[in-house]
Design an enzyme around this catalytic site. Sequence first.
Site, mmCIF file in Angstrom:
data_model
loop_
_atom_site.group_PDB
_atom_site.id
_atom_site.type_symbol
_atom_site.label_atom_id
_atom_site.label_comp_id
_atom_site.label_asym_id
_atom_site.label_seq_id
_atom_site.Cartn_x
_atom_site.Cartn_y
_atom_site.Cartn_z
ATOM 1 N N ASP A 122 45.663 42.582 40.527
ATOM 2 C CA ASP A 122 45.988 43.816 39.803
ATOM 3 C C ASP A 122 44.694 44.400 39.257
ATOM 4 O O ASP A 122 43.798 43.660 38.833
ATOM 5 C CB ASP A 122 46.953 43.529 38.649
ATOM 6 C CG ASP A 122 48.357 43.207 39.125
ATOM 7 O OD1 ASP A 122 48.710 43.567 40.262
ATOM 8 O OD2 ASP A 122 49.108 42.596 38.350
ATOM 9 N N ASP A 126 52.732 47.419 43.117
ATOM 10 C CA ASP A 126 53.580 47.518 41.925
ATOM 11 C C ASP A 126 54.057 48.956 41.714
ATOM 12 O O ASP A 126 55.214 49.196 41.375
ATOM 13 C CB ASP A 126 52.829 47.056 40.672
ATOM 14 C CG ASP A 126 52.463 45.588 40.700
ATOM 15 O OD1 ASP A 126 53.165 44.804 41.376
ATOM 16 O OD2 ASP A 126 51.473 45.220 40.039
#
Length: 163
Positions: free
Chosen positions: A124, A142
């Site tokens: 991320d 995401d």
Amino acid sequence: MSTSPVSKFGLVAYLLAAVVIVADQASKYWILAVYDLPSRFSVPIAGPFSLTMVWNKGVSFGLFRADQELTRWLLTAFAIAVSCVLAWWARQAPRASMAIGFGLVMGGALGNVIDRIRFGAVADFLDFQRLGFFPWVFNVADAAITVGVVFLLLDSLRKDPVT
């Protein structure tokens, strides 16, 4: 059991899933191998946006942290199973909004599965924490999952019958 051809919206879902996987993995390649964000940790870009390296062992947006190997593989298997179910449903998607939702969720889930298999965690790096109300660091996969769920929810609110 008959196998009917994939609908035009089903093809849209599959194509969109492939585009999301490629975009997600390309962005992660650039962040990890070219820009080398892990060595920099966090870099302010503009306004509230930064690139911040986080290795997420939980599900989307770091929810339900999973530090055990068994949990990693259970999350991987679950994401693959969900993607297979969505792929089956997408075959006969009757509307574009449903196909878009299926495609975004499938592509996002499989993009993160690739990370779990390769790295043991999901990379991320998109960070808007300086906004003050969005504490999560996330990635392209995401974002695709989130937008895909919104499309599916909006599609479920439609009053017209499925044809």
